[in-house]
Design an enzyme around this catalytic site. Structure first.
Site, mmCIF file in Angstrom:
data_model
loop_
_atom_site.group_PDB
_atom_site.id
_atom_site.type_symbol
_atom_site.label_atom_id
_atom_site.label_comp_id
_atom_site.label_asym_id
_atom_site.label_seq_id
_atom_site.Cartn_x
_atom_site.Cartn_y
_atom_site.Cartn_z
ATOM 1 N N GLU A 243 0.778 -1.222 -0.128
ATOM 2 C CA GLU A 243 0.108 0.040 -0.026
ATOM 3 C C GLU A 243 0.829 1.168 0.014
ATOM 4 O OE1 GLU A 243 -4.201 -1.536 2.002
ATOM 5 O OE2 GLU A 243 -2.840 -0.498 3.574
ATOM 6 N N GLU B 248 -6.971 -7.295 -0.985
ATOM 7 C CA GLU B 248 -7.528 -7.159 0.215
ATOM 8 C C GLU B 248 -9.123 -7.146 0.208
ATOM 9 O OE1 GLU B 248 -5.581 -4.921 3.066
ATOM 10 O OE2 GLU B 248 -3.534 -5.763 2.821
#
Length: 726
Positions: A184, A253
């Site tokens: 991320e 995710e």
């Protein structure tokens, strides 16, 4: 007896799956449709299970339940601070036995997605970085910084080297089909600009240069350099597009719930909504979906990030204790079955999309030999009747119907057929017989104390070896010193970078202050009672996990950094910030190892009617026998304040019920609103009441339970419970 269409399809898929996984040599690549394993495009269904958040004894059952639930892949981070607690000193045992975990996944016939990072975020202490990394000269985390890149590369090479040595990559006959570098990073890169872009490029080239033979991914990284695949994280990812038409559409995710913070409500996500999100992603060309988390588990020891609860249940399909959460587990299992029935069409062609109404669509995958259709209703409140292929279909609100043969509805995301199962926490065994020991505030001449002018930053002193740092000084009131108002007490004000603070005056608790996840800094401002002469001021600063996310969070501070002032004496407001302060790292009980069998015998404990109740800084111990059976066990800590718990010397985590107060708490309307986490439960109750006690940590009899209580609680309310649906 003849097999129906569904049965034949499952036999075919089972043969295909087993043959590909058992292949001694295989290749992994990708195209715009899917990851390609041993020459076969695959729709891959994955689930996150973090090996340190459970015990090795739990791993086989967790993995098998994931397989039974229809998963193909187990995804896990690699936790640097667990594996390299000090520079060059590696640890790969017990809950950190990564090789054992990966091999168990392989034995179950599943694949592995290894997210090396080595930054993980994950609500894990310091985002997975070892604290010693912060003190390398000249270092700056996650940017174009030489010392950081050198350390990061060394650890990444260590993990890749271990996997290669054990022949665990798919190209070696192992289960690892994907790896991840960084995590991320896109939002961080956007904030820091050119150094971030240079770091992204370097990280990608470094990873590819390790020649794992399997693709690398970067999640939330729109500019991931070729050949690295950029992927999506979030509650919904149907609109995500990779940065190249040569890359597959992957979702690393899909958040099955959310984490719990101390003092916060408990988030959840309905089974219907998560199934809807997966079906929408697949109908829009997605080929890899990972549930974060499939099993969340427990933040044992002090592994939780700042203000993160010990429970990492995450409302996952497998609950914290490893039991199926119903109806979520079964509802998703049925979804996975029907997606696999559609797989031949899904991996062959792109969908044709047609409108069926104002908020309704049909996504049709039609090849020469197969056809699959997804009929969607995006209206969050109204059911509709549509016509598709000349036949009528009823679509509930906020749902997708899946037709593996383009005719028959096998599954609708909003129609849950599995029954709900309510889990109970049932007391087991008798009450504990407690003994207590009071931890006193130290004095400046105790062993291990040291003096400095002004304040020191807490983590710089403790190196995160403990949650606790004492700040000690004397307040001398001369006989001729007067308070501004006769009989009035002076006001002590303390500004702290966090996370919690106890203030003791002459050995008595004067007050407490603590921060929160969103605002860890705190201010203590209370009147205190002083007498003429020397008054002893002792501040116990308490860390509640280190930050795990944020721009250059390695520069964030903890502890009392001032200013500290005393107001209300006739000589004016006293600035105590530059006084001489004495410091002591940790607690006396920690130094004596009171949580162990040998340590607990080194002090005099009191028992019976003398056991302390509702007293701060108190150690408690008791012994108990292990209940019969195999149901998971936990401790009910509802009558306690804040502290830590040990079983037979092993830390099961921080306890802190932290009652919640949320105006928007309660049953949520999940359709399209869950991105702001409005699904919250435990309104007005404890953030966490029960604390998992792994059965593998217990002996048949004579187990030692030790609790350290910071705030003050009643140990007589602590009970051992078993988690059951009966």
């Amino acid at each position: 007896m003849g097999l129906n269409l569904r049965g034949k399809a499952w036999i075919f898929l089972a043969i295909l799956c087993c043959s590909s996984i058992s292949s001694a040599k295989a290749a992994v690549s990708y195209d715009h449709k899917a990851v390609i394993i041993n020459g076969q495009r695959r729709i891959l269904l994955s689930g996150s299970i973090h090996y340190p958040r459970s015990t090795p004894e739990m791993w086989p059952d967790l993995i098998q339940k994931a397989k039974d639930g229809g998963l193909d892949v187990i995804q896990t981070y690699v936790f640097w601070n667990g594996h390299e607690p000090s520079p060059g000193k590696y640890y790969f045992e017990d809950r950190y036995d990564l090789v054992r975990f990966v091999k168990l996944v392989q034995q179950a016939g599943l694949y592995v997605h290894l997210r090396i990072g080595p930054y993980v975020c994950a609500e894990w202490n310091f985002g997975g970085f070892p604290v010693w990394l912060k003190y390398i000269p000249g270092i700056a985390f996650r940017t174009d910084n030489g010392p950081f890149k050198a350390a990061m590369q060394k650890f990444t090479e260590k993990i890749v080297g271990m996997m290669k040595a054990e022949k665990l990559f798919e190209t070696q006959g192992g289960p690892i089909i994907l790896s991840q570098i960084e995590n991320e990073y896109g939002p961080v890169e956007w904030e820091i600009g050119a150094p971030g872009k240079a770091y992204t490029k370097w990280a990608a080239e470094m990873a590819v240069g390790l020649s794992t033979g399997v693709p690398w991914i970067m999640c939330k990284q729109d500019d991931a350099p070729d050949p690295i695949i950029n992927t999506c994280n979030g509650f919904y990812c149907e609109g995500f597009k990779p940065n190249s038409d040569r890359k597959p559409k992957m979702w690393t995710e899909n958040w099955t719930g959310w984490f719990t913070e101390f003092g916060g409500a408990v988030p959840y996500r309905p089974a219907e909504d998560i199934a809807f999100s997966v079906a929408r992603f697949i109908q829009n060309g997605g080929s890899f979906v990972n549930y974060y988390m499939y099993h969340g588990g427990t933040n044992f020891d002090r592994t939780a990030g700042g203000f993160i609860a010990t429970s990492y249940d995450y409302d996952a399909p497998l609950d914290e204790y490893g039991l199926p959460r119903e109806p979520k587990w079964s509802h998703l299992k049925e979804l996975h079955k029907v997606i696999k029935l559609c797989e031949p069409a899904l991996v062959t062609v792109d969908p044709t999309v047609t409108s069926l109404g104002d908020n309704q669509e049909a996504h049709v995958f039609r090849s020469k030999s197969s056809c699959a259709a997804f009929l969607s209703n995006y209206d969050p409140s109204s059911a509709v009747k549509v016509t598709f292929g000349g036949f009528p279909y009823d679509l509930p609100p906020w749902s997708v119907s899946i037709l593996p043969d383009c005719k028959t509805v096998y599954y609708n995301t909003a129609q849950v057929r599995a029954p709900s199962v309510t889990m109970k926490m049932v007391p087991t065994g008798g009450p504990f017989s407690w003994e207590s020991y009071n931890e006193e505030s130290p004095s400046w001449n105790d062993d291990g104390t040291f003096a400095l002018d002004g304040f020191v930053e807490q983590i710089n002193m403790t190196r995160d070896s403990t949650d606790y740092l004492w700040y000690l000084t004397d307040i001398t009131i001369s006989p001729d010193e007067k308070f501004l108002k006769t009989g009035d007490d002076p006001l002590l004000t303390i500004w702290s970078a966090g996370h919690a603070l106890h203030v003791f005056v002459n050995g008595q608790l004067a007050g407490t202050a603590y921060g929160s996840l969103n605002n860890p800094k705190l201010t203590f401002s209370q009147k205190i009672k002083l007498h003429a002469g020397v008054n002893k001021l002792a501040l116990l600063s308490i860390a509640v996990g280190l930050p795990n996310v944020g721009l250059h969070y390695e520069t964030w501070n903890a502890g009392v950094l001032g200013p500290v002032s005393l107001k209300g004496v006739n000589s004016g407001t006293w600035d105590m910030s530059k006084w001489k302060w004495s410091y002591k790292v940790g607690l006396k009980g920690e130094a004596l190892s009171l949580h162990t069998v040998t340590g607990s015998s080194s002090v005099e404990w009191v028992e019976g009617s003398l056991v302390a109740k509702k007293q701060p800084l108190t150690w408690y111990k008791a012994s108990f026998d292990t209940p019969a059976g195999n149901e998971p066990l936990a401790l009910d800590m509802d009558t306690m304040g804040k502290g830590q718990i040990w079983i037979n010397g092993r830390n099961i985590g921080r306890h802190w019920p932290g009652n919640t107060a949320h105006g928007n708490c309660g049953r949520c309307s999940y359709a399209g609103t869950y991105t702001d986490k409005k699904c919250l439960s435990n309104c007005g109750e404890a953030s966490q009441r029960w604390y998992h006690v792994p059965r593998s940590w217990l002996k048949p009899s004579g187990n030692l339970l030790v609790v350290f209580e910071e705030w003050g609680g009643d140990p007589n309310g602590i009970t051992l419970v078993r988690r059951t649906s009966k």
